[in-house]
Design a protein around this motif. Structure first.
Motif, PDB file in Angstrom:
ATOM      1  N   CYS A 121      31.158  12.613  -4.604  1.00  0.00           N
ATOM      2  CA  CYS A 121      32.578  12.784  -4.253  1.00  0.00           C
ATOM      3  C   CYS A 121      33.017  14.205  -4.604  1.00  0.00           C
ATOM      4  CB  CYS A 121      33.450  11.755  -4.965  1.00  0.00           C
ATOM      5  SG  CYS A 121      33.252  10.085  -4.315  1.00  0.00           S
ATOM      6  N   GLY A 122      32.286  15.157  -4.042  1.00  0.00           N
ATOM      7  CA  GLY A 122      32.432  16.548  -4.409  1.00  0.00           C
ATOM      8  C   GLY A 122      33.423  17.334  -3.579  1.00  0.00           C
ATOM      9  N   SER A 123      33.274  18.649  -3.638  1.00  0.00           N
ATOM     10  CA  SER A 123      34.265  19.548  -3.063  1.00  0.00           C
ATOM     11  C   SER A 123      33.590  20.787  -2.485  1.00  0.00           C
ATOM     12  CB  SER A 123      35.277  19.972  -4.138  1.00  0.00           C
ATOM     13  OG  SER A 123      36.136  20.985  -3.679  1.00  0.00           O
ATOM     14  N   ILE A 124      34.123  21.264  -1.373  1.00  0.00           N
ATOM     15  CA  ILE A 124      33.692  22.526  -0.779  1.00  0.00           C
ATOM     16  C   ILE A 124      34.875  23.481  -0.790  1.00  0.00           C
ATOM     17  CG2 ILE A 124      32.900  23.690   1.322  1.00  0.00           C
ATOM     18  CD1 ILE A 124      31.482  21.097   2.107  1.00  0.00           C
ATOM     19  N   VAL A 125      34.612  24.713  -1.200  1.00  0.00           N
ATOM     20  CA  VAL A 125      35.627  25.763  -1.133  1.00  0.00           C
ATOM     21  C   VAL A 125      35.086  26.867  -0.233  1.00  0.00           C
ATOM     22  CG1 VAL A 125      37.019  27.444  -2.392  1.00  0.00           C
ATOM     23  CG2 VAL A 125      36.449  25.238  -3.460  1.00  0.00           C
ATOM     24  N   MET A 126      35.776  27.117   0.867  1.00  0.00           N
ATOM     25  CA  MET A 126      35.426  28.223   1.758  1.00  0.00           C
ATOM     26  C   MET A 126      36.184  29.472   1.306  1.00  0.00           C
ATOM     27  SD  MET A 126      33.466  26.782   4.067  1.00  0.00           S
ATOM     28  CE  MET A 126      33.234  25.397   5.206  1.00  0.00           C
ATOM     29  N   ILE A 127      35.509  30.611   1.326  1.00  0.00           N
ATOM     30  CA  ILE A 127      36.175  31.864   1.009  1.00  0.00           C
ATOM     31  C   ILE A 127      36.517  32.558   2.325  1.00  0.00           C
ATOM     32  CG2 ILE A 127      36.089  34.039  -0.229  1.00  0.00           C
ATOM     33  CD1 ILE A 127      36.116  31.505  -1.982  1.00  0.00           C
ATOM     34  N   GLY A 128      37.778  32.400   2.714  1.00  0.00           N
ATOM     35  CA  GLY A 128      38.258  32.997   3.947  1.00  0.00           C
ATOM     36  C   GLY A 128      38.851  34.371   3.698  1.00  0.00           C
ATOM     37  N   ALA A 153      36.866  24.375   8.150  1.00  0.00           N
ATOM     38  CA  ALA A 153      37.177  23.679   6.904  1.00  0.00           C
ATOM     39  C   ALA A 153      38.172  22.559   7.131  1.00  0.00           C
ATOM     40  CB  ALA A 153      37.738  24.678   5.881  1.00  0.00           C
ATOM     41  N   ARG A 154      39.175  22.789   7.954  1.00  0.00           N
ATOM     42  CA  ARG A 154      40.167  21.750   8.219  1.00  0.00           C
ATOM     43  C   ARG A 154      39.548  20.570   8.955  1.00  0.00           C
ATOM     44  NH1 ARG A 154      45.066  25.764  10.200  1.00  0.00           N
ATOM     45  NH2 ARG A 154      45.628  26.522   8.118  1.00  0.00           N
ATOM     46  N   SER A 155      38.634  20.857   9.875  1.00  0.00           N
ATOM     47  CA  SER A 155      37.970  19.769  10.595  1.00  0.00           C
ATOM     48  C   SER A 155      37.029  19.001   9.679  1.00  0.00           C
ATOM     49  CB  SER A 155      37.199  20.340  11.793  1.00  0.00           C
ATOM     50  OG  SER A 155      38.079  20.940  12.719  1.00  0.00           O
ATOM     51  N   MET A 156      36.294  19.732   8.840  1.00  0.00           N
ATOM     52  CA  MET A 156      35.423  19.069   7.861  1.00  0.00           C
ATOM     53  C   MET A 156      36.228  18.162   6.941  1.00  0.00           C
ATOM     54  SD  MET A 156      32.744  21.867   6.402  1.00  0.00           S
ATOM     55  CE  MET A 156      31.290  22.365   7.312  1.00  0.00           C
ATOM     56  N   ALA A 157      37.400  18.648   6.516  1.00  0.00           N
ATOM     57  CA  ALA A 157      38.224  17.876   5.586  1.00  0.00           C
ATOM     58  C   ALA A 157      38.593  16.522   6.171  1.00  0.00           C
ATOM     59  CB  ALA A 157      39.486  18.658   5.232  1.00  0.00           C
ATOM     60  N   VAL A 166      37.601  19.528   1.278  1.00  0.00           N
ATOM     61  CA  VAL A 166      37.234  20.844   1.810  1.00  0.00           C
ATOM     62  C   VAL A 166      38.497  21.686   1.928  1.00  0.00           C
ATOM     63  CG1 VAL A 166      36.032  22.107   3.622  1.00  0.00           C
ATOM     64  CG2 VAL A 166      35.428  19.712   3.172  1.00  0.00           C
ATOM     65  N   ASN A 167      38.499  22.837   1.275  1.00  0.00           N
ATOM     66  CA  ASN A 167      39.658  23.726   1.293  1.00  0.00           C
ATOM     67  C   ASN A 167      39.210  25.170   1.474  1.00  0.00           C
ATOM     68  OD1 ASN A 167      42.017  21.884   0.547  1.00  0.00           O
ATOM     69  ND2 ASN A 167      40.581  21.443  -1.111  1.00  0.00           N
ATOM     70  N   THR A 168      40.173  26.030   1.785  1.00  0.00           N
ATOM     71  CA  THR A 168      39.887  27.441   2.021  1.00  0.00           C
ATOM     72  C   THR A 168      40.768  28.317   1.141  1.00  0.00           C
ATOM     73  OG1 THR A 168      39.366  26.979   4.343  1.00  0.00           O
ATOM     74  CG2 THR A 168      39.787  29.273   3.759  1.00  0.00           C
ATOM     75  N   LEU A 169      40.174  29.333   0.532  1.00  0.00           N
ATOM     76  CA  LEU A 169      40.937  30.408  -0.092  1.00  0.00           C
ATOM     77  C   LEU A 169      41.044  31.546   0.916  1.00  0.00           C
ATOM     78  CD1 LEU A 169      39.513  30.751  -3.722  1.00  0.00           C
ATOM     79  CD2 LEU A 169      41.597  29.603  -2.986  1.00  0.00           C
ATOM     80  N   VAL A 170      42.257  31.894   1.295  1.00  0.00           N
ATOM     81  CA  VAL A 170      42.482  33.001   2.222  1.00  0.00           C
ATOM     82  C   VAL A 170      42.745  34.238   1.369  1.00  0.00           C
ATOM     83  CG1 VAL A 170      43.849  33.855   4.144  1.00  0.00           C
ATOM     84  CG2 VAL A 170      43.421  31.398   3.920  1.00  0.00           C
ATOM     85  N   ILE A 222      44.253  17.455  -2.813  1.00  0.00           N
ATOM     86  CA  ILE A 222      44.354  18.599  -1.905  1.00  0.00           C
ATOM     87  C   ILE A 222      43.070  18.722  -1.101  1.00  0.00           C
ATOM     88  CG2 ILE A 222      44.633  21.100  -1.728  1.00  0.00           C
ATOM     89  CD1 ILE A 222      46.206  21.020  -4.323  1.00  0.00           C
ATOM     90  N   THR A 223      43.192  18.576   0.212  1.00  0.00           N
ATOM     91  CA  THR A 223      42.062  18.803   1.112  1.00  0.00           C
ATOM     92  C   THR A 223      42.607  19.249   2.462  1.00  0.00           C
ATOM     93  OG1 THR A 223      39.946  17.901   1.889  1.00  0.00           O
ATOM     94  CG2 THR A 223      41.862  16.446   2.038  1.00  0.00           C
ATOM     95  N   GLY A 224      41.801  20.045   3.162  1.00  0.00           N
ATOM     96  CA  GLY A 224      42.249  20.591   4.434  1.00  0.00           C
ATOM     97  C   GLY A 224      43.297  21.675   4.275  1.00  0.00           C
ATOM     98  N   ALA A 225      43.436  22.222   3.075  1.00  0.00           N
ATOM     99  CA  ALA A 225      44.485  23.203   2.788  1.00  0.00           C
ATOM    100  C   ALA A 225      43.927  24.622   2.789  1.00  0.00           C
ATOM    101  CB  ALA A 225      45.123  22.909   1.435  1.00  0.00           C
ATOM    102  N   SER A 226      44.823  25.578   2.998  1.00  0.00           N
ATOM    103  CA  SER A 226      44.497  27.004   2.913  1.00  0.00           C
ATOM    104  C   SER A 226      45.407  27.623   1.863  1.00  0.00           C
ATOM    105  CB  SER A 226      44.695  27.694   4.262  1.00  0.00           C
ATOM    106  OG  SER A 226      43.811  27.176   5.233  1.00  0.00           O
ATOM    107  N   LEU A 227      44.812  28.117   0.787  1.00  0.00           N
ATOM    108  CA  LEU A 227      45.571  28.716  -0.305  1.00  0.00           C
ATOM    109  C   LEU A 227      45.500  30.233  -0.187  1.00  0.00           C
ATOM    110  CD1 LEU A 227      47.121  28.486  -2.981  1.00  0.00           C
ATOM    111  CD2 LEU A 227      44.907  28.344  -4.147  1.00  0.00           C
TER     112      LEU A 227
END
Length: 248
Positions: A121-128, A153-157, A166-170, A222-227
């Motif tokens: 039940c893990g997590s992915i962080v994309m570096i955008g 990332a949003r589709s994966m979430a 799955v979330n993204t750091l912009v 928090i998932t599918g979010a862009s921070l």
């Protein structure tokens, strides 16, 4: 908030220098067991991390890398980048390699890590990058790839919920050991920093702490979010060009 990652295993791609090293250091400080991967070993080993060589553009090697891990709780898809190159200064093959590194490679890694992350039940962080949301002359292929990464990332979430978040750091402009290649000498860096509302470029640790938050129990819903991690963005050019009286 519970930002502890004690007992978790995290993989940071491209985690040997710059932003990636800042992320790896932040995860280690939060208590995670950190594995960093890149094609070349770091010049200086980061405390609390383990290095394993990996070419993310080799799908078979990527699958073997993740299959060899005893467990995986967090994947940070950080590896990427681009040289300054106008579109007409190179053929499509060179631009395609930029897209491969910044978009296809994170997809390859995420798919290879899927089963391990699902079980944990893990997590992915994309570096955008902010380059994915504005015109990026000189790095158009990179900007297009980062825009695609955020959408991916949003589709994966949605597809991988509820087991994997799955979330993204912009990310905006960051001061690293390679800053001079983008902004010039220290005076150039200072000038560029002056365009950021907070008055400075980000440090790799700023990005690392934000990544830890998204991977931690504090962000469990928090998932599918862009921070946005960009210091307020970029000062609009029209403010300096306008002739109307400025507010004091």
């Amino acid at each position: 908030m519970d930002n502890s990652l004690r007992g978790r295993i995290a993989v940071i791609t491209g985690g040997t220098r710059g932003v990636g090293a800042g992320i790896a250091a932040a995860f280690a400080e939060a208590g995670a067991e950190v594995v960093v991967c890149a094609r070349r070993a770091p010049e200086v080993r980061l405390p609390g991390t383990e290095f394993r060589p990996l070419d993310l553009r080799d799908p078979d090697a990527v699958r073997a890398f993740f299959a060899d891990l005893p467990r995986l709780d967090v994947l940070v898809n950080n590896a990427g980048g681009t040289p300054y190159r106008r579109l007409t200064d190179a053929g499509p093959e060179r631009h395609a390699r930029v897209v491969e590194l910044n978009l296809v490679a994170p997809l390859t890694a995420s798919l290879a890590a899927y089963e391990q992350l699902r079980r944990a039940c893990g997590s992915i962080v994309m570096i955008g990058s902010v380059s994915g949301a504005r015109p990026s002359p000189g790095s158009a292929a990179y900007g297009a790839a980062k825009a695609g990464l955020e959408h991916l990332a949003r589709s994966m979430a949605v597809e991988w919920a509820p087991e994997i978040r799955v979330n993204t750091l912009v990310v905006g402009m960051v001061r690293t050991e390679l800053s001079h290649l983008h902004y010039g000498d220290e005076s150039g860096v200072a000038t560029v920093a002056g365009t950021v509302p907070l008055g400075r470029l980000a440090e790799p640790s700023d990005v690392g702490e934000a990544a830890v938050f998204l991977a931690s129990p504090a962000a469990a819903y928090i998932t599918g979010a862009s921070l946005l991690v960009h210091g307020g963005g970029e000062r609009p050019a029209f403010l300096d060009a306008a002739t109307a009286p400025k507010e004091s």
